[in-house]
Design an enzyme around this catalytic site. Structure first.
Site, PDB file in Angstrom:
ATOM      1  N   CYS A 250       3.370  -4.710   6.634  1.00 24.63           N
ATOM      2  CA  CYS A 250       2.974  -4.499   5.241  1.00 24.63           C
ATOM      3  C   CYS A 250       4.180  -4.090   4.388  1.00 24.63           C
ATOM      4  O   CYS A 250       5.263  -3.821   4.908  1.00 24.63           O
ATOM      5  CB  CYS A 250       1.908  -3.412   5.156  1.00 24.63           C
ATOM      6  SG  CYS A 250       0.309  -3.910   5.823  1.00 24.63           S
TER       7      CYS A 250
ATOM      8  N   HIS B   9       0.833  -1.203   0.000  1.00 25.05           N
ATOM      9  CA  HIS B   9       0.000   0.000   0.000  1.00 25.05           C
ATOM     10  C   HIS B   9       0.868   1.254   0.000  1.00 25.05           C
ATOM     11  O   HIS B   9       2.077   1.210   0.303  1.00 25.05           O
ATOM     12  CB  HIS B   9      -0.958   0.018   1.195  1.00 25.05           C
ATOM     13  CG  HIS B   9      -0.296   0.110   2.535  1.00 25.05           C
ATOM     14  ND1 HIS B   9       0.187   1.292   3.074  1.00 25.05           N
ATOM     15  CD2 HIS B   9      -0.038  -0.851   3.481  1.00 25.05           C
ATOM     16  CE1 HIS B   9       0.692   1.070   4.262  1.00 25.05           C
ATOM     17  NE2 HIS B   9       0.570  -0.227   4.544  1.00 25.05           N
TER      18      HIS B   9
END
Length: 434
Positions: A354, A337
């Protein structure tokens, strides 16, 4: 496999053979025996249909199934319409069969719709070339409410274009005990040669994976011959379905935890090299998992709340972030992301697990990812679990095949599947008819 006869309405009824006109009384007339016999009722739906020939060979077998209205609707007529509108699997009620080499025995490949009237019309030929037609009409046992196996969800859905690592995932609404029969009822057919097998994750989820990644740019069909399969004691599948999807281009992403780079290769050529920042690894939860992942779903905007991965509000490590261009690659909260706040892209690992990217790079990856694209992470000390998201490629092919109930690879460029969905051996049926 010699497949004969699609599901068509036939006008024939009654039973028994008839001598073709012009045959002398001294000429042997072909005799066909059909099991289940004409007039039988409440036949178990997983009983195979067998046709055997004496004094000749079998020329053709046609099978028609006429479900009772409540079975045809499955109790959820509106749900079937919604499923079709959303790209879910379509219903298919074809009964094919396999004819032996000398043409004297035909056995149905698949099970029968519960609570239906089944008409079998078989044509035989004598050595002199004269034909005779035989018919058997019988009914099958209905599936009782609460004991009807149905598909709860499936990935992909019809119409999807997916990556080369995409598995076929089927979630059932009831536990499956007779896993071998259900596996055998699931037929995967691809345009390009491959072999694969099913693995079970619990009693309600079964997953098909190929030995190697799918060859790109091809269509895949999954025929789910579930109607009549006995999934557990007294539990029968009530509908057949067909799923159609397409494998797109090959895109494989590799992320190196030590170099802080993401390299994207498409159809064998490198097309992107992005700076990234992985998990800071201060805890296991903040360590990006290494292994072969698959991209699962994506969101243009997503609120990431650590409470969803076991870190509740009030905990010192609690976080809640608004992120853009998020692509999921596990069920333990891992996404690629945009992270415009991270000033260490390409230099250090500072995320909660992430893959942080610049907004421009994250947007490119979001826009160019298919569900089922392989995403490989190397260099961390936390290994991806096989059941964490779609970590199915974490098992070697030998391990995957060993975990299949049938234990035999399915060639996807050929019709049929290993094993048999029938609950009663064909030989036992023949003996019962004598």
């Amino acid at each position: 496999m010699a497949a004969v006869s699609l599901l068509f309405t036939v006008a024939c009824s009654g039973s028994g053979g008839q001598e073709a006109s012009g045959v002398s009384s001294d000429s042997p007339t072909v005799e066909l025996t059909i099991v289940p016999a004409d007039g039988e009722s409440e036949v178990n739906p997983d009983t195979p249909i067998t046709v055997t020939a004496a004094n000749g060979t079998i020329e053709e077998v046609k099978v028609t199934q006429s479900p009772a209205p409540e079975e045809e609707a499955g109790g959820e007529a509106a749900a079937e319409t919604a499923e079709a509108e959303e790209g879910g699997p379509a219903e298919v009620d074809t009964i094919t069969g396999t004819l032996n080499e000398d043409g004297t025995e035909w056995v149905s490949d698949w099970t029968l719709i519960p609570g239906s009237t089944v008409t079998v019309v078989a044509t035989g030929k004598s050595p002199e070339g004269e034909t005779s037609e035989f018919t058997s009409e019988f009914t099958t046992l209905a599936a009782t409410p609460g004991h009807r196996l149905e598909i709860q969800s499936n990935f992909p859905v019809s119409g999807d274009v997916v990556g080369v690592g995409m598995p076929v995932i089927i979630n059932f609404d009831l536990p499956v005990e007779n896993k071998a029969a259900v596996e055998a009822a699931l037929e995967v057919v691809s345009e390009k040669p491959a072999q694969g097998a099913w693995n079970w994750f619990g009693d309600q989820t079964v997953v098909f994976r190929t030995e190697e990644y799918w060859e790109p740019n091809q269509k895949v069909t999954v025929n789910m011959h579930l109607a009549g399969v006995q999934a557990a004691e007294g539990v029968y599948g009530i509908k057949n379905h067909q799923l159609n999807f397409e494998v797109g281009r090959s895109q494989i992403t590799e992320i190196d935890n030590d170099t802080h780079r993401m390299v994207v290769t498409r159809d064998g050529e490198q097309i992107q090299d992005f700076p990234i920042s992985n998990g800071k690894a201060t805890t296991r939860a903040y360590t990006t998992t290494s292994g072969i992942h698959l991209t699962m779903e994506k969101y243009q905007h997503l609120v990431m709340d650590s409470a969803t991965v076991g870190i509740p509000p009030g905990h010192p490590d609690y976080y809640k972030l608004d992120v853009n261009y998020a692509v999921r690659f596990s069920n333990s909260g891992e996404f690629t992301h945009a992270a415009p706040w991270n000033g260490s892209l390409g230099q250090a690992n500072l995320s909660h697990g992430c893959v942080n990217m610049s907004t421009e790079d994250a947007r490119w990856f979001y826009e160019n990812s298919y569900m089922g694209d392989p995403l490989i992470v190397v260099g961390t000390d936390r290994e991806l679990e096989v059941d964490n998201g779609w970590g199915y490629w974490q098992r070697s092919w030998d391990e995957w095949l060993a975990n299949s109930t049938l234990g035999e690879a399915d060639r996807t460029d050929e019709p049929g599947s290993p094993g048999s969905p029938h609950g009663t051996a064909v030989g036992e049926q023949a003996e019962a008819a004598e």
